[in-house]
Design a protein around this motif. Structure first.
Motif, PDB file in Angstrom:
ATOM      1  N   ILE A  41       0.865  -1.170   0.000  1.00 53.85           N
ATOM      2  CA  ILE A  41       0.000   0.000   0.000  1.00 53.85           C
ATOM      3  C   ILE A  41       0.907   1.226   0.000  1.00 53.85           C
ATOM      4  CG2 ILE A  41      -1.692   1.307   1.341  1.00 53.85           C
ATOM      5  CD1 ILE A  41      -2.593  -1.402   2.522  1.00 53.85           C
ATOM      6  N   VAL A  42       0.723   2.121  -0.977  1.00 51.04           N
ATOM      7  CA  VAL A  42       1.585   3.301  -1.063  1.00 51.04           C
ATOM      8  C   VAL A  42       0.897   4.485  -0.374  1.00 51.04           C
ATOM      9  CG1 VAL A  42       2.900   4.812  -2.579  1.00 51.04           C
ATOM     10  CG2 VAL A  42       2.421   2.450  -3.264  1.00 51.04           C
ATOM     11  N   VAL A  43       1.596   5.031   0.627  1.00 54.18           N
ATOM     12  CA  VAL A  43       1.063   6.184   1.348  1.00 54.18           C
ATOM     13  C   VAL A  43       1.998   7.364   1.106  1.00 54.18           C
ATOM     14  CG1 VAL A  43       0.442   7.118   3.604  1.00 54.18           C
ATOM     15  CG2 VAL A  43       0.056   4.701   3.115  1.00 54.18           C
ATOM     16  N   VAL A  77      -0.313  -4.106   7.044  1.00 52.37           N
ATOM     17  CA  VAL A  77      -1.681  -3.704   7.336  1.00 52.37           C
ATOM     18  C   VAL A  77      -2.591  -4.455   6.380  1.00 52.37           C
ATOM     19  CG1 VAL A  77      -3.277  -1.756   7.356  1.00 52.37           C
ATOM     20  CG2 VAL A  77      -0.893  -1.428   8.042  1.00 52.37           C
ATOM     21  N   ASP A  78      -3.538  -5.164   6.929  1.00 50.69           N
ATOM     22  CA  ASP A  78      -4.453  -5.950   6.111  1.00 50.69           C
ATOM     23  C   ASP A  78      -3.651  -6.893   5.200  1.00 50.69           C
ATOM     24  OD1 ASP A  78      -6.945  -6.761   5.361  1.00 50.69           O
ATOM     25  OD2 ASP A  78      -7.280  -5.160   3.904  1.00 50.69           O
ATOM     26  N   GLY A  79      -2.510  -7.388   5.750  1.00 52.74           N
ATOM     27  CA  GLY A  79      -1.679  -8.330   5.007  1.00 52.74           C
ATOM     28  C   GLY A  79      -0.763  -7.708   3.978  1.00 52.74           C
ATOM     29  N   ALA A 340     -11.744  -0.958   6.970  1.00 48.41           N
ATOM     30  CA  ALA A 340     -12.426  -0.801   5.684  1.00 48.41           C
ATOM     31  C   ALA A 340     -12.119  -1.973   4.760  1.00 48.41           C
ATOM     32  CB  ALA A 340     -12.009   0.504   5.029  1.00 48.41           C
ATOM     33  N   LYS A 341     -10.993  -2.633   4.996  1.00 46.02           N
ATOM     34  CA  LYS A 341     -10.516  -3.748   4.162  1.00 46.02           C
ATOM     35  C   LYS A 341     -10.398  -3.370   2.687  1.00 46.02           C
ATOM     36  CE  LYS A 341     -12.054  -7.520   7.125  1.00 46.02           C
ATOM     37  NZ  LYS A 341     -11.047  -7.145   8.101  1.00 46.02           N
ATOM     38  N   THR A 342     -10.140  -2.102   2.451  1.00 47.33           N
ATOM     39  CA  THR A 342      -9.947  -1.637   1.076  1.00 47.33           C
ATOM     40  C   THR A 342      -9.131  -0.350   1.128  1.00 47.33           C
ATOM     41  OG1 THR A 342     -11.046  -0.649  -0.831  1.00 47.33           O
ATOM     42  CG2 THR A 342     -12.186  -0.469   1.259  1.00 47.33           C
TER      43      THR A 342
END
Lengths: 395, 297
Positions: A41-43, A77-79, A340-342
């Protein structure tokens, strides 16, 4: 002359090279992301890394990086692993918009942390709202940034710190209920919205609690002589004086107040938080001084100490309040991604808004309907030049 | 508090006079330089800052006590003033006045930013050179530092008056100020006289800087901006170019500021100071002490 030319040539080459690698890195990241979709996940972090408030932005980024490291070590986070992309806004609102555009269009971030200052956040916000990407401003305190012109809450904007007026509220209650003060005077900085806002809220809450404001005096930033105003204040016999402002002026106010024989408690806000305050005013003069703040590294609470130790382990220095808020912003975001799982922007923003009793570095955090966190506030007392925890509210 | 008003009035006068004597010290330099060159030396507030920093180095690093620090800082600033005059203003002697004025603003920015570069923009804490004793005279509070400021300012002003009125150099300064061309014809070295004026004015500003550092306990590279403007107002108020006028103007400004903050509202403080300036200029454009036969420096 020749040397200068050569040096500037080298500098130019270095800059070009840096630009190229950065460009490649960004592009590479993008391709990689397409390939590994679902694995990371890119933040984005839009921070003040250079310019006049660079120390705020850098601290905030360090705090956030610690949150990312901890989350990634714990299996992501969330895998998925979190990847951070930073953009420097050079402490300028005009650059902040550009930085946000770069993060959104080139790096395809799912959320943006920062910037630290309210002005830069306001400049970045239209870009993110247009792209439906949530933004958490860790330490932007201006009340307006989460609200639209018509007073409605902006759906994608959040902050991780309390807003300015909240501090005035806390201090007024503390003065009325804990210090049992009936008559207070105010000395505020009329050249700063921050100070004026705090003085207003203090007056409202203090009088609502049965107190009386004896006089409300003003000064301007950079003033050095406060004796005339303080003499006037002294004649009204207050039991406490509220001086919301920054340490540069406040330190001189405290020193001169004690010199003319005002011994009552001096009350203030987080602008007091600097070692310079005690240095200029003197240890003895600062006794009987109280101010509100979001956090202190001196807090013995194990939750706080865990954060302080972890931060010291990674960066080898004591985290300041900006670092703490950057860290909290990370926790808020990761929690929302989990629930949110998304990483869809709209759903993510909804999940952030629903954050309730989340354990953060300085206590517990819940969002109100204006996207302002209801979180811990501290009243610190100055004792022999040391800032000690007097009271903890909320969290 | 039955005698509340009278009590407050006297206390505010004490506050105002100690603040005003600092304005007066800076205003003296403005007025002297204006008198001799017809130049509003905008860098003067920064010389005051420079003086404060030299005093800071003397007391905190060289561990000098108050008087030696004051003297070293005055000498240092006097040299700086002479160098500035030699480098920045002398080449412009025959340039239009607006050009010299802009040069002065440039020198001011230069000094501020050089100090930011070398000393960082952070305010510095001035070491306590002597402990502040608080005296209670009746119901009034006077601080030993306020007394030191007032006494130092008075001594310096008396010394300046003596130099200007009784010495050869002072006579030369008055002559150049009165008519530079005639003075040159009489064999007065104009350049060195102007240099001397800058040295004296800068030394006084530096003394003001050190006193302020001790009094308020903190100095920073931009500390000269506001006092510089206030002192300029004081100099114009008293009649620019006139030495006793600068002293009077400084004290009046300090007292007005204290009284307005004390009895009306602190928000009107600066407005009142400038309003008085406008009123005086409307009725007496030469300033309070300005007369037909002006004795200038």
């Amino acid at each position: 002359m020749k040397f200068v030319k050569k040096a500037s040539g080298i500098a130019l080459a270095a800059m070009l090279a840096a630009g190229l690698t950065a460009g490649c890195g960004g592009g590479g990241g993008g391709e990689k992301k397409a390939a590994d979709a679902g694995k990371e996940i890119v933040v984005g972090v839009n921070a003040e890394l250079t310019g006049n408030v660079a120390n705020y932005g850098k601290s905030m980024l360090s705090g956030f990086e610690l949150a990312v490291e901890e989350a990634n070590k714990a299996g992501g986070v969330d895998g998925k692993q979190i990847k951070v992309v930073t953009a420097d806004n050079k402490s300028e609102p005009s650059e902040s918009g550009n930085a946000a555009t770069k993060l959104v269009t080139q790096n395809k971030v799912v959320a943006v942390i920062g910037p630290a200052t309210s002005g830069c956040v306001a400049a970045e916000e239209p870009v993110l709202t247009a792209n439906k990407i949530p933004l958490i401003a860790p330490c932007a305190t201006a009340p307006g940034i989460t609200l639209q012109k018509d007073g409605k809450t902006k759906p994608f904007v959040f902050r991780a710190c309390f807003i300015d007026p909240y501090q005035g509220d806390i201090m007024a209650q503390f003065a009325a209920k804990d210090l049992k003060v009936k008559k207070a005077a105010i000395l505020h900085d009329s050249s700063s919205d921050y100070s004026k806002g705090l003085a207003e809220v203090f007056t409202k809450v203090f009088t609502a609690n049965g107190g009386q404001i004896t006089t409300d005096e003003a000064f301007l930033a950079k003033d050095v002589d406060f004796k005339a105003s303080l003499t006037k204040i002294k004649a009204t016999n207050p039991e406490a004086i509220y001086v919301p402002g920054y340490y540069e002026e406040v330190s001189k106010v405290i020193k001169q107040a004690r010199e003319i024989g005002l011994t009552c408690p001096m009350l203030g806000s987080d602008g007091w938080d600097s070692p310079k305050l005690v240095e200029v005013a003197g240890k003895e003069a600062c006794n009987n001084g109280f101010f509100t703040n979001a956090y202190t590294a001196e807090d013995k609470d194990p939750v706080v100490q865990k954060f302080v130790k972890a931060y010291q382990g990674k960066f080898n220095k004591v985290p300041d309040v900006f670092a703490m808020q950057g860290y909290n912003a990370g926790l808020i975001l990761f929690n929302a991604i989990k629930t949110a799982k998304t990483t869809d922007g709209t759903k993510l923003a909804e999940a952030i808004a629903k954050t309730k009793d989340l354990q953060v570095a300085n206590g517990k955090l819940t969002y109100d309907e204006k996207h302002n966190p209801i979180t811990t506030a501290l009243v610190l007392e100055l004792k022999d030049g040391k800032m000690t925890l007097n009271k903890k509210i909320g969290g | 508090m039955e005698s509340g008003f009278l009590h407050q009035l006297v206390q505010q006068l004490i506050n105002g006079i100690s603040l005003g004597s600092i304005y007066a010290l800076i205003a003296l330099g403005y007025t002297m330089i204006y008198g001799i060159l017809k130049l509003i030396n905008f860098a003067h507030g920064d010389i005051y800052m420079l003086g404060a920093y030299i005093g800071f180095v003397c007391t905190s690093i060289l561990k000098l006590s108050f008087l030696p620090a004051l003297i070293v800082s005055m000498i240092g600033a006097a040299l700086a003033g002479m160098v500035i005059e030699r480098v920045a203003y002398r080449p412009m002697r025959n340039a239009p006045r607006i050009a010299i004025l802009i040069t002065a603003i440039g020198v001011s920015f230069f000094l501020e930013n050089v100090m930011i570069l070398f000393a960082s923009p952070q305010p510095r804490t001035f070491p306590a050179v002597f402990t502040a004793t608080v005296y209670h005279v009746g119901a009034w509070v006077v601080n030993s530092q306020q007394i030191v400021i007032l006494v130092s300012a008075l001594v310096l002003m008396v010394a300046l008056t003596y130099i200007v009125n009784q010495t050869r150099a002072g006579k030369a300064m008055r002559a150049v100020s009165f008519d530079a061309d005639a003075a040159r014809l009489m064999g007065i070295d104009i350049d060195s006289t102007i240099s001397m004026t800058f040295a004296l004015g800068s030394a006084l500003a530096a003394a003001g800087g050190v006193l302020v550092g001790i009094y308020y306990n903190s100095i920073d590279p931009l500390m000269g901006m506001v006092p510089g403007i206030k002192a300029f107002v004081a100099a114009v108020l008293g009649g620019i170019g006139i030495i006793p006028g600068a002293m009077l103007g400084g004290i009046i400004l300090g007292v007005v500021e204290a009284l307005v903050s004390g009895f009306i509202s602190s928000t009107f403080r600066d407005a009142a100071a400038f309003a008085i300036l406008i009123i005086i200029l409307l009725f007496k454009p030469q300033g309070l002490m300005g007369k037909n036969i002006r004795e200038k420096v």
